[in-house]
Design a protein around this motif. Structure first.
Motif, PDB file in Angstrom:
ATOM      1  N   TYR A  35       0.839  -1.178   0.000  1.00 31.64           N
ATOM      2  CA  TYR A  35       0.000   0.000   0.000  1.00 31.64           C
ATOM      3  C   TYR A  35       0.885   1.243   0.000  1.00 31.64           C
ATOM      4  CZ  TYR A  35      -4.017  -2.788   1.690  1.00 31.64           C
ATOM      5  OH  TYR A  35      -5.032  -3.699   1.843  1.00 31.64           O
ATOM      6  N   GLN A  37       0.580   5.166   1.358  1.00 31.33           N
ATOM      7  CA  GLN A  37      -0.258   6.056   2.174  1.00 31.33           C
ATOM      8  C   GLN A  37       0.407   7.426   2.260  1.00 31.33           C
ATOM      9  OE1 GLN A  37      -0.911   5.037   6.338  1.00 31.33           O
ATOM     10  NE2 GLN A  37      -2.959   5.948   6.268  1.00 31.33           N
ATOM     11  N   SER A  40      -2.449  11.880   5.987  1.00 29.19           N
ATOM     12  CA  SER A  40      -3.881  12.054   6.274  1.00 29.19           C
ATOM     13  C   SER A  40      -4.788  11.446   5.207  1.00 29.19           C
ATOM     14  CB  SER A  40      -4.223  13.549   6.425  1.00 29.19           C
ATOM     15  OG  SER A  40      -3.482  14.104   7.482  1.00 29.19           O
ATOM     16  N   GLN A  41      -4.268  10.482   4.465  1.00 32.52           N
ATOM     17  CA  GLN A  41      -5.097   9.812   3.455  1.00 32.52           C
ATOM     18  C   GLN A  41      -5.224   8.324   3.772  1.00 32.52           C
ATOM     19  OE1 GLN A  41      -3.995  10.589  -0.614  1.00 32.52           O
ATOM     20  NE2 GLN A  41      -3.538  12.751  -0.218  1.00 32.52           N
ATOM     21  N   ALA A  42      -6.144   7.695   3.061  1.00 33.72           N
ATOM     22  CA  ALA A  42      -6.328   6.255   3.222  1.00 33.72           C
ATOM     23  C   ALA A  42      -5.152   5.504   2.597  1.00 33.72           C
ATOM     24  CB  ALA A  42      -7.624   5.828   2.531  1.00 33.72           C
ATOM     25  N   PRO A  43      -4.799   4.360   3.165  1.00 36.70           N
ATOM     26  CA  PRO A  43      -3.842   3.492   2.462  1.00 36.70           C
ATOM     27  C   PRO A  43      -4.431   3.099   1.104  1.00 36.70           C
ATOM     28  CG  PRO A  43      -4.198   2.737   4.716  1.00 36.70           C
ATOM     29  CD  PRO A  43      -5.226   3.778   4.447  1.00 36.70           C
ATOM     30  N   LEU A  45      -4.087   0.633  -2.141  1.00 38.42           N
ATOM     31  CA  LEU A  45      -3.487  -0.623  -2.576  1.00 38.42           C
ATOM     32  C   LEU A  45      -2.802  -0.438  -3.924  1.00 38.42           C
ATOM     33  CD1 LEU A  45      -3.194  -3.682  -1.986  1.00 38.42           C
ATOM     34  CD2 LEU A  45      -5.288  -4.009  -3.311  1.00 38.42           C
ATOM     35  N   MET A  88       4.371   7.035   2.839  1.00 38.88           N
ATOM     36  CA  MET A  88       4.632   5.850   3.657  1.00 38.88           C
ATOM     37  C   MET A  88       4.208   4.648   2.827  1.00 38.88           C
ATOM     38  SD  MET A  88       5.419   4.605   6.718  1.00 38.88           S
ATOM     39  CE  MET A  88       4.915   5.453   8.201  1.00 38.88           C
ATOM     40  N   LEU A  90       3.376   0.719   2.988  1.00 40.51           N
ATOM     41  CA  LEU A  90       2.981  -0.294   3.966  1.00 40.51           C
ATOM     42  C   LEU A  90       2.891  -1.659   3.300  1.00 40.51           C
ATOM     43  CD1 LEU A  90       0.079   1.773   5.542  1.00 40.51           C
ATOM     44  CD2 LEU A  90       2.196   1.172   6.719  1.00 40.51           C
TER      45      LEU A  90
ATOM     46  N   GLN B  38      -4.694   3.221  13.679  1.00 42.50           N
ATOM     47  CA  GLN B  38      -3.379   3.609  13.187  1.00 42.50           C
ATOM     48  C   GLN B  38      -2.830   4.751  14.026  1.00 42.50           C
ATOM     49  OE1 GLN B  38      -3.033   4.912   9.049  1.00 42.50           O
ATOM     50  NE2 GLN B  38      -0.941   4.141   8.963  1.00 42.50           N
ATOM     51  N   GLY B  43       2.028   1.327  11.067  1.00 41.28           N
ATOM     52  CA  GLY B  43       1.063   0.638  10.226  1.00 41.28           C
ATOM     53  C   GLY B  43      -0.253   0.429  10.964  1.00 41.28           C
ATOM     54  N   PRO B  44      -1.347   0.289  10.221  1.00 41.44           N
ATOM     55  CA  PRO B  44      -2.646   0.009  10.868  1.00 41.44           C
ATOM     56  C   PRO B  44      -2.616  -1.311  11.634  1.00 41.44           C
ATOM     57  CG  PRO B  44      -2.945   0.684   8.577  1.00 41.44           C
ATOM     58  CD  PRO B  44      -1.481   0.436   8.769  1.00 41.44           C
ATOM     59  N   LEU B  89      -9.531   3.608  11.063  1.00 43.22           N
ATOM     60  CA  LEU B  89      -9.840   3.395   9.646  1.00 43.22           C
ATOM     61  C   LEU B  89     -10.880   2.286   9.510  1.00 43.22           C
ATOM     62  CD1 LEU B  89      -6.113   3.095   8.492  1.00 43.22           C
ATOM     63  CD2 LEU B  89      -7.550   5.076   8.090  1.00 43.22           C
ATOM     64  N   LEU B 102      -9.014  -5.229   0.419  1.00 40.92           N
ATOM     65  CA  LEU B 102      -9.680  -4.206   1.217  1.00 40.92           C
ATOM     66  C   LEU B 102      -9.515  -2.843   0.576  1.00 40.92           C
ATOM     67  CD1 LEU B 102      -8.559  -5.090   4.873  1.00 40.92           C
ATOM     68  CD2 LEU B 102     -10.757  -5.591   3.781  1.00 40.92           C
ATOM     69  N   PHE B 104      -9.816   1.065   1.959  1.00 39.83           N
ATOM     70  CA  PHE B 104      -9.851   1.791   3.223  1.00 39.83           C
ATOM     71  C   PHE B 104     -10.508   3.152   3.065  1.00 39.83           C
ATOM     72  CE2 PHE B 104      -7.322  -0.541   6.309  1.00 39.83           C
ATOM     73  CZ  PHE B 104      -6.689  -1.476   5.511  1.00 39.83           C
ATOM     74  N   GLY B 105     -11.206   3.564   4.118  1.00 41.48           N
ATOM     75  CA  GLY B 105     -11.625   4.946   4.226  1.00 41.48           C
ATOM     76  C   GLY B 105     -10.459   5.799   4.691  1.00 41.48           C
ATOM     77  N   GLY B 106     -10.662   7.116   4.659  1.00 38.72           N
ATOM     78  CA  GLY B 106      -9.590   8.030   4.993  1.00 38.72           C
ATOM     79  C   GLY B 106      -9.291   8.144   6.472  1.00 38.72           C
ATOM     80  N   GLY B 107     -10.151   7.554   7.308  1.00 42.08           N
ATOM     81  CA  GLY B 107      -9.885   7.550   8.740  1.00 42.08           C
ATOM     82  C   GLY B 107     -10.447   8.756   9.469  1.00 42.08           C
TER      83      GLY B 107
END
Lengths: 111, 114
Positions: A35, A37, A40-43, A45, A88, A90, B38, B43-44, B89, B102, B104-107
């Motif tokens: 991933y 990232q 402040s954003q979503a990971p 894929l 980042m 992941l 997270q 990492g989450p 998240l 998966l 993911f939403g932005g959290g």
């Protein structure tokens, strides 16, 4: 008893200079993921391996490649990093239908 | 288009109160939904998984609900503590033969004040 290990934790590279990030796992999971990232954003894929089968997300740039030489290791190669690739990265693993186990991430800086 | 929406504004609550975080989605039909925590620069970490045929799931001080009609999941932390401060998240599966995928939403960032 680390389960998903990423090296290095911090990587600095120059614009256009190839870089490789590595991930290893002790869980013997058959699925491994990469991933990206940004702050402040979503990971997001990039791609994943189901055993040796490689699956690329449709919007992953060609600049990103991956290798999985065996069950335990997976590599992310960025052929010509641009400033927009600073993020980042992941690595995660899972079994067929389960939660994902993430590594601590590698923070990539592009100068 | 498919969307997963979490409140991007930080949620600030007082220690001891219940924190409730929301995850809304459109144009998905997930078989299950997951919540992760997270911390900055990490990492989450997986917290809970709830399947489409489950209305509610609990784990210690955590509770997740899943309403497939409303296309919404709520994540509750009861008796919140400053150590619960983190970004949470939600993630939806789109499982296929190629593995467990998966999105993911932005959290939502939670801040619990003592």
């Amino acid at each position: 008893d680390a389960m998903v290990i990423q090296n290095p934790r911090y990587q600095v590279t120059q614009f256009g200079k190839p870089v490789t990030l590595s991930c290893s796992q002790t869980l013997n999971h058959n699925v491994m993921y990469w991933y990206q990232q940004k702050s402040s954003q979503a990971p997001k894929l990039l791609f994943h391996y189901y055993d040796k089968d490689f699956n690329n997300e449709a919007d992953t740039p060609d600049n990103f490649q991956s290798r999985r030489p065996n069950t335990s290791f997976c590599f992310l190669d960025i052929r010509s990093p641009g400033l927009g690739d600073a993020a980042m990265y992941l690595c995660a693993t899972s079994t067929r239908e389960s939660e994902q186990f993430f590594g601590p991430g590698t923070r990539l800086t592009v100068l | 288009s498919q969307k997963i929406e979490q409140n991007s504004e930080a949620l600030n609550i007082q220690e001891g109160k219940t924190a409730t975080l929301t995850c809304n989605y459109t144009n998905y039909s997930p078989a299950y939904l997951q919540w992760y925590r997270q911390d900055p620069g990490r990492g989450p970490v997986f917290l809970l998984l709830i399947r489409e045929n489950e209305k509610e799931k609990r784990k210690e001080r955590l509770k997740v609900t899943f309403d497939t009609t409303l296309k919404q999941s709520l994540f509750h932390i009861t008796a919140s503590q400053p150590a619960d401060s983190a970004t949470y998240l939600c993630a939806l599966d789109h499982n296929n033969n190629a593995g467990n995928m998966l999105t993911f939403g932005g959290g939502t960032r939670l801040m619990v004040k003592p």
